[in-house]
Design an enzyme around this catalytic site. Structure first.
Site, PDB file in Angstrom:
ATOM      1  N   ARG A 260       0.735  -1.261  -0.002  1.00 11.77           N
ATOM      2  CA  ARG A 260      -0.143   0.112   0.072  1.00 11.77           C
ATOM      3  C   ARG A 260       0.681   1.166  -0.022  1.00 11.77           C
ATOM      4  O   ARG A 260       1.712   1.340   0.609  1.00 11.77           O
ATOM      5  CB  ARG A 260      -1.118   0.006   1.233  1.00 11.77           C
ATOM      6  N   HIS A 264      -1.888   3.352   6.506  1.00 11.25           N
ATOM      7  CA  HIS A 264      -2.920   2.210   6.867  1.00 11.25           C
ATOM      8  C   HIS A 264      -4.339   2.776   6.733  1.00 11.25           C
ATOM      9  O   HIS A 264      -5.186   2.050   6.187  1.00 11.25           O
ATOM     10  CB  HIS A 264      -2.412   1.629   8.274  1.00 11.25           C
ATOM     11  N   TYR A 274       7.867   3.730   9.917  1.00 18.46           N
ATOM     12  CA  TYR A 274       8.104   2.434  10.064  1.00 18.46           C
ATOM     13  C   TYR A 274       8.454   1.627   8.652  1.00 18.46           C
ATOM     14  O   TYR A 274       8.895   0.416   8.551  1.00 18.46           O
ATOM     15  CB  TYR A 274       7.063   1.162  10.636  1.00 18.46           C
TER      16      TYR A 274
END
Length: 361
Positions: A260, A264, A274
């Protein structure tokens, strides 16, 4: 299990691919039988969804849309699999899987209403075999096992398909649902869209298994790992899984390796905390739209004019759908109470009377 046995199992799950990053066919034998028109439709849907995603992110930031989970980068995984289904098949989506149910028939304005938390967004038309998107991580896996078993008992010649992410594969519901479906050879397809980070945890820290696909072995069902940026590979794998399910051979677990590009969800996630820019760049080169566009251009099936037509249509459709969603009646507390039970218990009857009086002022 010995290390050698484990390695033997893991070696069986090589990534299935048809198109490489340059849009070149590297597995001619696996090419699905799709007409030129069907190939163009697949591209149209992916371009449409990319524009829809961009617009939805913008609407969210403006406060005109509620919960939204970006999908850019996962179009091949989502739309290639849905394209392999029949209209009569059931889809049990997760919260990111809105494109699949829209292309299965859900009106776009209802998808926007669902995002806003409006009850009308969950009022699925009777003729559509879809469930409302599941928010609980992995819960749709168990539900799909049950739906698929019901389809088998009724001899409907249809399948139930569901989606989750790599994080969902760490849930107990994931294993329980697959195990149940496998035991009864239910016509189910379980797709795990492995975008590598779930909400924020690298997949390598979620499981010691080298692939998610190999988890099918314990459930006694078929498992396959697919290049999730290759729409033809995803289509072919799903089509095969559907054929096997209808032949009474049981469910299939499909792991699609995807990425993606956005956060999120739009609820404050920051992927730069991250994910590295180098990793982002690596997966940008694997963009499913770029790959399939090159393939179609090589066959003289796609060009800039066709793409611009899709972009313009998507923008017009989204504008109209938002207008229609804006025109939906404002939700009232009495609406929500009234939808809960056919016959209200005493405590809700009291609340209904209280809020009916308030809303009438």
């Amino acid at each position: 299990m010995s290390t050698r046995t484990l390695e033997q199992v893991e070696s069986q799950f090589e990534t299935f691919q048809i198109l490489n990053e340059e849009g070149e066919v590297v597995n001619e034998a696996a090419m699905p039988e799709l007409s030129d028109e069907q190939l163009q439709e697949l591209m149209r849907r992916m371009v449409y969804t990319r524009i829809w995603d961009q617009r939805a992110i913008s609407l969210n930031r403006q406060g005109r849309l509620g919960f939204y989970a970006p999908v850019a980068g996962q179009e091949a995984s989502m739309l290639g699999s849905q394209f392999a289904l029949e209209k009569k098949d059931w889809i049990l989506p997760g919260y990111r899987d809105i494109p699949q149910i829209v292309f299965h028939g859900l009106p776009l304005h209802q998808a926007f209403l669902w995002s806003r938390g409006h009850f009308a967004g969950g009022q699925i038309p009777d003729e559509l075999n879809i469930m409302i998107p599941q928010i609980i991580i992995g819960a749709q896996i168990i539900q799909t096992a049950g739906v698929a078993l019901g389809l088998k008992r009724k001899e409907t010649n249809t399948v139930a398909i569901t989606y989750t992410g790599d994080g969902g594969a760490s849930q107990g519901d994931f294993y329980e649902g697959m195990n149940f479906a496998g035991a009864y050879k239910a016509p189910a397809i379980f797709i795990v869209q492995n975008n590598r980070f779930a909400i924020s945890v690298p997949v390598e820290k979620q499981s010691a298994a080298k692939t998610i696909a190999q988890k099918a072995v314990a459930a006694g069902i078929e498992g396959i790992q697919v290049d999730g940026m290759d729409v033809l590979a995803v289509y072919a794998a799903t089509k095969d899984a559907r054929t096997r399910a209808l032949a009474g051979e049981g469910p299939t677990l499909i792991e699609t390796l995807t990425y993606r590009y956005g956060p999120h969800t739009m609820a404050g996630d920051d992927p730069t905390r991250y994910r590295s820019s180098d990793l982002d760049d690596e997966w940008t080169k694997k963009d499913p739209l770029v790959r399939f566009r090159k393939f179609l251009e090589g066959k003289n099936l796609w060009n800039e004019e066709k793409e611009n037509e899709v972009v313009d249509q998507a923008k017009a459709d989204i504008k109209e759908a938002i207008k229609e969603a804006d025109a939906a009646p404002k939700q009232k507390v009495t609406d929500l109470i009234g939808f809960m039970f056919e016959d209200l218990p005493s405590n809700l009857r009291e609340q209904m009377e209280e809020y009916t009086a308030k809303e009438s002022k």
